[in-house]
Design a protein around this motif. Sequence first.
Motif, PDB file in Angstrom:
ATOM      1  N   MET A   1      35.856  22.940 -68.864  1.00 17.96           N
ATOM      2  CA  MET A   1      36.541  23.505 -67.698  1.00 17.96           C
ATOM      3  C   MET A   1      36.590  22.472 -66.579  1.00 17.96           C
ATOM      4  SD  MET A   1      35.479  26.853 -65.438  1.00 17.96           S
ATOM      5  CE  MET A   1      35.713  27.968 -66.833  1.00 17.96           C
ATOM      6  N   LYS A   2      37.718  22.428 -65.864  1.00 20.98           N
ATOM      7  CA  LYS A   2      37.838  21.537 -64.725  1.00 20.98           C
ATOM      8  C   LYS A   2      36.926  22.004 -63.595  1.00 20.98           C
ATOM      9  CE  LYS A   2      42.680  20.477 -65.724  1.00 20.98           C
ATOM     10  NZ  LYS A   2      44.063  20.518 -65.183  1.00 20.98           N
ATOM     11  N   LYS A   3      36.412  21.050 -62.841  1.00 15.78           N
ATOM     12  CA  LYS A   3      35.517  21.355 -61.737  1.00 15.78           C
ATOM     13  C   LYS A   3      36.266  21.261 -60.412  1.00 15.78           C
ATOM     14  CE  LYS A   3      31.653  21.243 -64.312  1.00 15.78           C
ATOM     15  NZ  LYS A   3      30.683  22.311 -64.424  1.00 15.78           N
ATOM     16  N   ALA A   4      36.235  22.310 -59.625  1.00 16.65           N
ATOM     17  CA  ALA A   4      36.735  22.305 -58.247  1.00 16.65           C
ATOM     18  C   ALA A   4      38.156  21.774 -58.130  1.00 16.65           C
ATOM     19  CB  ALA A   4      35.790  21.494 -57.371  1.00 16.65           C
ATOM     20  N   GLY A   5      38.996  21.993 -59.141  1.00 17.98           N
ATOM     21  CA  GLY A   5      40.382  21.580 -59.058  1.00 17.98           C
ATOM     22  C   GLY A   5      40.631  20.121 -59.344  1.00 17.98           C
ATOM     23  N   ILE A   6      39.604  19.366 -59.760  1.00 18.84           N
ATOM     24  CA  ILE A   6      39.758  17.939 -60.024  1.00 18.84           C
ATOM     25  C   ILE A   6      40.393  17.736 -61.393  1.00 18.84           C
ATOM     26  CG2 ILE A   6      38.514  15.778 -60.356  1.00 18.84           C
ATOM     27  CD1 ILE A   6      36.465  16.817 -58.350  1.00 18.84           C
ATOM     28  N   GLN A   7      41.332  16.785 -61.481  1.00 21.60           N
ATOM     29  CA  GLN A   7      42.021  16.526 -62.735  1.00 21.60           C
ATOM     30  C   GLN A   7      41.113  15.825 -63.741  1.00 21.60           C
ATOM     31  OE1 GLN A   7      44.864  17.602 -63.497  1.00 21.60           O
ATOM     32  NE2 GLN A   7      46.190  17.778 -61.715  1.00 21.60           N
ATOM     33  N   LEU A   8      41.445  15.951 -65.001  1.00 20.42           N
ATOM     34  CA  LEU A   8      40.772  15.203 -66.046  1.00 20.42           C
ATOM     35  C   LEU A   8      41.273  13.767 -66.038  1.00 20.42           C
ATOM     36  CD1 LEU A   8      40.986  17.839 -68.926  1.00 20.42           C
ATOM     37  CD2 LEU A   8      39.092  17.426 -67.363  1.00 20.42           C
ATOM     38  N   ASP A   9      40.508  12.848 -66.669  1.00 24.69           N
ATOM     39  CA  ASP A   9      40.861  11.428 -66.662  1.00 24.69           C
ATOM     40  C   ASP A   9      42.313  11.199 -67.059  1.00 24.69           C
ATOM     41  OD1 ASP A   9      38.185  11.486 -66.318  1.00 24.69           O
ATOM     42  OD2 ASP A   9      37.711   9.952 -67.782  1.00 24.69           O
ATOM     43  N   ILE A  68      46.899  10.638 -51.419  1.00 25.11           N
ATOM     44  CA  ILE A  68      47.314  10.489 -52.821  1.00 25.11           C
ATOM     45  C   ILE A  68      46.290  11.128 -53.752  1.00 25.11           C
ATOM     46  CG2 ILE A  68      47.716   8.812 -54.669  1.00 25.11           C
ATOM     47  CD1 ILE A  68      48.815   6.928 -52.442  1.00 25.11           C
ATOM     48  N   CYS A  69      45.020  10.892 -53.496  1.00 25.47           N
ATOM     49  CA  CYS A  69      43.975  11.455 -54.357  1.00 25.47           C
ATOM     50  C   CYS A  69      43.960  12.980 -54.288  1.00 25.47           C
ATOM     51  CB  CYS A  69      42.614  10.880 -53.977  1.00 25.47           C
ATOM     52  SG  CYS A  69      42.405   9.137 -54.432  1.00 25.47           S
ATOM     53  N   THR A  70      44.201  13.537 -53.112  1.00 30.35           N
ATOM     54  CA  THR A  70      44.270  14.996 -53.005  1.00 30.35           C
ATOM     55  C   THR A  70      45.477  15.532 -53.772  1.00 30.35           C
ATOM     56  OG1 THR A  70      43.095  15.161 -50.902  1.00 30.35           O
ATOM     57  CG2 THR A  70      44.667  16.891 -51.398  1.00 30.35           C
ATOM     58  N   ARG A  71      46.599  14.863 -53.628  1.00 24.39           N
ATOM     59  CA  ARG A  71      47.806  15.329 -54.311  1.00 24.39           C
ATOM     60  C   ARG A  71      47.631  15.317 -55.825  1.00 24.39           C
ATOM     61  NH1 ARG A  71      50.983  12.761 -51.367  1.00 24.39           N
ATOM     62  NH2 ARG A  71      51.343  10.870 -52.581  1.00 24.39           N
ATOM     63  N   HIS A  72      46.924  14.316 -56.336  1.00 21.28           N
ATOM     64  CA  HIS A  72      46.730  14.185 -57.783  1.00 21.28           C
ATOM     65  C   HIS A  72      45.379  14.727 -58.243  1.00 21.28           C
ATOM     66  CE1 HIS A  72      50.333  11.724 -58.687  1.00 21.28           C
ATOM     67  NE2 HIS A  72      50.167  11.257 -57.458  1.00 21.28           N
ATOM     68  N   ARG A  73      44.616  15.319 -57.296  1.00 22.85           N
ATOM     69  CA  ARG A  73      43.304  15.907 -57.613  1.00 22.85           C
ATOM     70  C   ARG A  73      42.368  14.887 -58.267  1.00 22.85           C
ATOM     71  NH1 ARG A  73      46.226  18.818 -55.084  1.00 22.85           N
ATOM     72  NH2 ARG A  73      46.639  21.023 -55.505  1.00 22.85           N
ATOM     73  N   ALA A  75      39.023  12.709 -57.985  1.00 25.11           N
ATOM     74  CA  ALA A  75      37.745  12.684 -57.278  1.00 25.11           C
ATOM     75  C   ALA A  75      37.502  11.310 -56.656  1.00 25.11           C
ATOM     76  CB  ALA A  75      36.607  13.028 -58.230  1.00 25.11           C
ATOM     77  N   VAL A  76      36.911  11.310 -55.453  1.00 24.92           N
ATOM     78  CA  VAL A  76      36.679  10.078 -54.696  1.00 24.92           C
ATOM     79  C   VAL A  76      35.208   9.990 -54.299  1.00 24.92           C
ATOM     80  CG1 VAL A  76      37.296   8.751 -52.645  1.00 24.92           C
ATOM     81  CG2 VAL A  76      39.016  10.195 -53.760  1.00 24.92           C
ATOM     82  N   VAL A  77      34.583   8.861 -54.597  1.00 26.87           N
ATOM     83  CA  VAL A  77      33.200   8.604 -54.189  1.00 26.87           C
ATOM     84  C   VAL A  77      33.208   7.532 -53.105  1.00 26.87           C
ATOM     85  CG1 VAL A  77      30.904   7.836 -54.909  1.00 26.87           C
ATOM     86  CG2 VAL A  77      32.319   9.175 -56.478  1.00 26.87           C
ATOM     87  N   PRO A  78      32.980   7.884 -51.841  1.00 27.69           N
ATOM     88  CA  PRO A  78      32.896   6.873 -50.786  1.00 27.69           C
ATOM     89  C   PRO A  78      31.640   6.014 -50.974  1.00 27.69           C
ATOM     90  CG  PRO A  78      33.281   9.078 -49.883  1.00 27.69           C
ATOM     91  CD  PRO A  78      32.863   9.255 -51.305  1.00 27.69           C
ATOM     92  N   GLN A  79      31.795   4.717 -50.750  1.00 22.45           N
ATOM     93  CA  GLN A  79      30.661   3.806 -50.890  1.00 22.45           C
ATOM     94  C   GLN A  79      30.608   2.810 -49.749  1.00 22.45           C
ATOM     95  OE1 GLN A  79      30.614   1.640 -54.584  1.00 22.45           O
ATOM     96  NE2 GLN A  79      29.891   3.386 -55.801  1.00 22.45           N
ATOM     97  N   GLY A  80      29.373   2.496 -49.352  1.00 18.19           N
ATOM     98  CA  GLY A  80      29.136   1.421 -48.407  1.00 18.19           C
ATOM     99  C   GLY A  80      28.443   0.280 -49.133  1.00 18.19           C
ATOM    100  N   ASP A 458      37.659  20.350 -47.519  1.00 17.79           N
ATOM    101  CA  ASP A 458      37.960  19.686 -48.797  1.00 17.79           C
ATOM    102  C   ASP A 458      38.197  20.759 -49.860  1.00 17.79           C
ATOM    103  OD1 ASP A 458      38.165  17.909 -50.918  1.00 17.79           O
ATOM    104  OD2 ASP A 458      36.000  17.529 -51.048  1.00 17.79           O
ATOM    105  N   PRO A 459      39.324  21.490 -49.758  1.00 19.17           N
ATOM    106  CA  PRO A 459      39.531  22.670 -50.605  1.00 19.17           C
ATOM    107  C   PRO A 459      39.550  22.391 -52.096  1.00 19.17           C
ATOM    108  CG  PRO A 459      41.542  22.096 -49.412  1.00 19.17           C
ATOM    109  CD  PRO A 459      40.441  21.288 -48.813  1.00 19.17           C
ATOM    110  N   PHE A 460      39.917  21.177 -52.499  1.00 22.88           N
ATOM    111  CA  PHE A 460      39.953  20.859 -53.927  1.00 22.88           C
ATOM    112  C   PHE A 460      38.683  20.154 -54.399  1.00 22.88           C
ATOM    113  CE2 PHE A 460      44.431  20.963 -52.552  1.00 22.88           C
ATOM    114  CZ  PHE A 460      44.854  22.032 -53.326  1.00 22.88           C
ATOM    115  N   GLY A 461      37.741  19.944 -53.485  1.00 23.01           N
ATOM    116  CA  GLY A 461      36.454  19.360 -53.856  1.00 23.01           C
ATOM    117  C   GLY A 461      36.535  17.947 -54.372  1.00 23.01           C
ATOM    118  N   ILE A 462      37.455  17.124 -53.821  1.00 24.83           N
ATOM    119  CA  ILE A 462      37.605  15.769 -54.350  1.00 24.83           C
ATOM    120  C   ILE A 462      36.587  14.801 -53.770  1.00 24.83           C
ATOM    121  CG2 ILE A 462      40.088  16.135 -54.676  1.00 24.83           C
ATOM    122  CD1 ILE A 462      40.407  13.948 -52.381  1.00 24.83           C
ATOM    123  N   LEU A 463      36.030  15.110 -52.588  1.00 23.97           N
ATOM    124  CA  LEU A 463      35.164  14.144 -51.911  1.00 23.97           C
ATOM    125  C   LEU A 463      33.729  14.208 -52.426  1.00 23.97           C
ATOM    126  CD1 LEU A 463      36.371  14.249 -48.195  1.00 23.97           C
ATOM    127  CD2 LEU A 463      36.704  12.428 -49.873  1.00 23.97           C
TER     128      LEU A 463
END
Length: 474
Positions: A1-9, A68-73, A75-80, A458-463
């Motif tokens: 099952m997809k998680k939080a609206g995020i697309q598969l690879d 763009i990432c939200t539109r295509h669902r 997931a994004v991992v911010p990094q420092g 973050d309604p689609f949970g991408i962040l």
Amino acid sequence: MKKAGIQLDADCASGLTELAAALGTKAVLTEPADCDRYASDQSGLIGARPLAVLRPANTEEVAQALRICTRHRIAVVPQGGRTGLSGGASSPAGAVVLSTERMTGVIELDRQGMTMTVWAGTPLETVQTTAREAGLDYPVDIGARGTATIGGTIATNAGGIRVLQHGMTRQNVLGLEAVLADGTILSRLGKTMKDNSGLDLKHLLIGSEGTLGVVTRAVLQLRQNVPDSALALIAVPDHAAALSCLSVARRWFGSRICAFEGMWPDYWDFVCRRTSLAEAAISGQHGFYVLIEVETDHANGEDALETFFAELFENGFAEDGVLAKSLAETQSLWRIREAVGEVDPDFGPHINFDIAVAPSELGKFCESADDLLEGLQDAAGTLKVGHVADGNVHLLVAHDGSAEAEERIETAIYELLSDWNGAVTAEHGVGRLKVRWITHSRSREEMAVMHTLKRQLDPFGILNPGALFGVPES
């Protein structure tokens, strides 16, 4: 099952193509060898190879990327700087990494206003050095200062050794700019110290670990640099005596106390005797060890500490002590405390608990933890070191390396911590490693409000999916 609206690879290809077109090929890494370097942070949690690494150069490019990432669902991992110890920057499968490494540098130094405006990817040490060259200081300080970025310290609300005097990162940020998941830019880079014009939204983002937005720029509050300080190491009978020393120190030095760090005998013996990580500056066995650093004027710094010492000995709070007389001696004393970052090879598999209770209860809590672990067959030894004045202890518990041992030890310690109304993380953040334990510090009602904020922003949970909030089923 997809998680939080995020697309598969397999569904992300068109999104990655759009990202490369929007940001440019230099700003989007896709080669496996390049992406592998961004998979994990310093927590020990092994991340998956990112689908791509996005390296925007400014706020607008971050906004473009997130739209763009939200539109295509995706997931994004911010990094420092990837120096985190809770897995918050380790990439889950099927995500892209958004690195702030190209968004670096000091934008403005306001000497009169005592502020500095910086890009999120600026290393903490760069900020400290720039401030000190101007006779000022940015007081947040952690061991990873050379690599940790300002954006990362804001995302985790970093603490460190100077919290007693200047507070956590939250207390040292005046203005903030961040981009929400849908590309909305929230920019309030004001320098005002007093502003009650509605909700202060920066405080939602500070400590949110990249789950609500991506920090791009910040206005930091600077302090006057006091170049002279005095450092002493004190051996005391127990933690209670250390608190008595702190009370005396507050009477003597007030807000000039820069640091008040504690080391339990298990830690002292390990770094000074069982290994060669540090040199013991005090002989014999003692119940507790304290490092105290105070701001001084050069003329009477040593005299003030020596008089302070005399009162401690007169009242039976101290058993032995040494005052640093040179830069080399200062570095040698701090080496004992900072050796905690180098114990891993010698200590072996272990859990690094970053926990906090009320400062007045820290000693008793640690005694309870020791008693609990003595009766737990899985525990193979402990090291305890921490920030006495703010109730934060780094409790390292060795085990056989098995997942079963780790599970039993974590369950036991976090359940004990819950009884003491403590915090499951004091300064390292929840990340991914501590998600399952956060309810030991936050009530059901608090968690409900936190999840409501997450869904709203973050309604689609991408962040940063999986960090702080876990990954809810869609």
